[in-house]
Design a protein around this motif. Structure first.
Motif, PDB file in Angstrom:
ATOM      1  N   TYR A 233     -59.616  33.276 -62.336  1.00 40.07           N
ATOM      2  CA  TYR A 233     -58.876  33.393 -63.595  1.00 40.07           C
ATOM      3  C   TYR A 233     -57.353  33.362 -63.460  1.00 40.07           C
ATOM      4  CZ  TYR A 233     -63.527  34.923 -64.944  1.00 40.07           C
ATOM      5  OH  TYR A 233     -64.889  35.001 -65.135  1.00 40.07           O
ATOM      6  N   GLU A 234     -56.812  33.387 -62.251  1.00 44.01           N
ATOM      7  CA  GLU A 234     -55.365  33.548 -62.122  1.00 44.01           C
ATOM      8  C   GLU A 234     -54.693  32.512 -61.228  1.00 44.01           C
ATOM      9  OE1 GLU A 234     -54.344  37.597 -61.142  1.00 44.01           O
ATOM     10  OE2 GLU A 234     -56.051  38.382 -62.279  1.00 44.01           O
ATOM     11  N   THR A 235     -55.391  31.430 -60.902  1.00 45.77           N
ATOM     12  CA  THR A 235     -54.753  30.403 -60.085  1.00 45.77           C
ATOM     13  C   THR A 235     -54.187  29.305 -60.979  1.00 45.77           C
ATOM     14  OG1 THR A 235     -56.678  28.950 -59.823  1.00 45.77           O
ATOM     15  CG2 THR A 235     -56.494  30.840 -58.308  1.00 45.77           C
ATOM     16  N   GLU A 236     -53.457  28.388 -60.356  1.00 45.92           N
ATOM     17  CA  GLU A 236     -52.911  27.250 -61.089  1.00 45.92           C
ATOM     18  C   GLU A 236     -53.853  26.046 -61.073  1.00 45.92           C
ATOM     19  OE1 GLU A 236     -48.940  26.475 -59.721  1.00 45.92           O
ATOM     20  OE2 GLU A 236     -48.147  28.199 -60.825  1.00 45.92           O
TER      21      GLU A 236
ATOM     22  N   GLU B 134     -54.001  28.546 -52.839  1.00 47.28           N
ATOM     23  CA  GLU B 134     -55.093  29.080 -53.652  1.00 47.28           C
ATOM     24  C   GLU B 134     -56.397  28.348 -53.365  1.00 47.28           C
ATOM     25  OE1 GLU B 134     -52.291  30.484 -57.435  1.00 47.28           O
ATOM     26  OE2 GLU B 134     -53.303  28.534 -57.472  1.00 47.28           O
TER      27      GLU B 134
ATOM     28  N   SER C 136     -62.024  41.696 -56.559  1.00 43.37           N
ATOM     29  CA  SER C 136     -60.662  41.454 -57.056  1.00 43.37           C
ATOM     30  C   SER C 136     -60.177  40.065 -56.655  1.00 43.37           C
ATOM     31  CB  SER C 136     -59.704  42.523 -56.519  1.00 43.37           C
ATOM     32  OG  SER C 136     -60.053  43.804 -57.004  1.00 43.37           O
TER      33      SER C 136
ATOM     34  N   ALA D 148     -59.350  36.941 -59.193  1.00 42.61           N
ATOM     35  CA  ALA D 148     -58.056  36.244 -59.144  1.00 42.61           C
ATOM     36  C   ALA D 148     -58.253  34.745 -58.964  1.00 42.61           C
ATOM     37  CB  ALA D 148     -57.202  36.815 -58.013  1.00 42.61           C
TER      38      ALA D 148
ATOM     39  N   ASP E 253     -59.252  24.245 -64.701  1.00 42.79           N
ATOM     40  CA  ASP E 253     -60.605  24.789 -64.706  1.00 42.79           C
ATOM     41  C   ASP E 253     -61.626  23.833 -64.092  1.00 42.79           C
ATOM     42  OD1 ASP E 253     -59.677  27.081 -65.897  1.00 42.79           O
ATOM     43  OD2 ASP E 253     -60.325  26.547 -67.912  1.00 42.79           O
TER      44      ASP E 253
ATOM     45  N   THR F 169     -62.623  41.151 -65.923  1.00 41.91           N
ATOM     46  CA  THR F 169     -62.352  39.800 -66.415  1.00 41.91           C
ATOM     47  C   THR F 169     -63.611  38.965 -66.542  1.00 41.91           C
ATOM     48  OG1 THR F 169     -60.285  39.975 -65.170  1.00 41.91           O
ATOM     49  CG2 THR F 169     -60.824  37.826 -66.094  1.00 41.91           C
TER      50      THR F 169
END
Length: 203
Positions: free
Chosen positions: A74-77, A166, A67, A71, A80, A31
Motif C-alpha cells: 500500500y505504500e510503494t511507488e 521497493e 508491517s 508497506a 498497482d 490496512t
C-alpha cells in the motif's frame, strides 16, 4: 502425490496471548482490512488464513513481517498492476498456489485478462509493455539471483532508485512467504479441495 497435512494449527482468537492478539488485530483491522476484500483474511472460526496464522508463532517477527507486507502492498511507488504482476511472477517461480490464487483475485479486479494471468504463470512477459514489461523482466532477473548492469540502468532510468529498492524488497518478501507456506504446508482453498494435490503446485 499424497496430500500434505498442515504442520501447525492457526489459533482462534480466544487461544491467543496478548502479543499474538496485537498482531492479529494489526492484520485483521489494519490496512489489509480496508476497502474491497479479494480473499478472506480469516476463516469461519476467526483463524488467520494463509501465511498469517504462522506469524503468530513469533509475534515480534510476525509483526515486522506484516508491517513490511502492508508497506509493500500500500505504500510503494509501484503502480498497482505492476505490483501485482511482480507478486504473481514470484508466485510462479516459487510454485506457490496460495500466493497465486490470492493475488490473481486482486489482479482480475485490476483488469488483468485470463491470457495475461496464464502468461505470468509461464513467466512470459511478452503480453506486457512499458513499466509492466520492465517490472516483469526485472523480477525474473532478481529471481535468477541478480540484476546485471544493463538491466539495472534500464530499471533505474524508468522506475527510479526508490522504486527499484521497493521492487527488490517485494521480491524478497514474497519469496519468504512462499517458503513459509511450503515449509508449514499451508494450502490454498484450491489445493485443499483437490484430493490428489501436494502442498504447493503451480497451474
Amino acid at each position: 502425490m499424497p496430500k500434505m497435512l498442515r504442520r501447525t494449527d492457526s489459533l482462534r482468537p480466544n487461544q491467543m496471548e496478548l502479543d499474538q492478539k496485537k498482531l492479529y488485530e494489526a492484520i485483521t483491522q489494519g490496512t489489509r482490512a480496508q476497502g474491497p476484500q479479494h480473499f478472506a483474511l480469516t476463516d469461519d472460526q476467526g483463524r488467520l488464513n494463509g501465511p498469517f496464522g504462522d506469524f503468530l508463532l513469533s509475534p515480534s517477527v510476525g509483526m515486522a513481517l506484516q508491517s513490511l507486507g502492508a508497506a509493500l502492498r500500500y505504500e510503494t511507488e509501484l503502480p498497482d498492476r505492476a505490483r501485482e504482476l511482480a507478486i504473481l511472477a514470484v508466485a510462479a517461480r516459487q510454485c506457490s498456489t496460495f500466493e497465486r490464487e490470492s493475488h490473481e483475485a486482486i489482479a482480475r479486479a485490476l483488469g488483468f485478462t485470463q491470457d495475461e494471468l496464464h502468461a505470468i504463470r509461464r513467466e512470459d512477459m511478452t503480453p506486457f509493455d512499458g513499466v509492466e514489461s520492465l517490472v516483469g523482466r526485472t523480477v525474473l532477473a532478481l529471481l535468477d539471483g541478480d540484476l546485471g548492469d544493463c538491466a539495472w540502468y534500464e530499471a533505474e532510468e524508468l522506475l527510479g532508485r526508490r522504486t527499484v529498492f521497493e521492487l527488490v524488497t517485494l521480491v524478497g518478501y514474497y519469496s519468504t512467504l512462499a517458503l513459509q507456506l511450503r515449509v508449514f504446508r499451508v494450502e490454498s482453498q484450491e489445493a485443499a479441495d483437490s484430493p490428489s494435490n501436494g502442498f504447493a503446485t503451480s497451474r
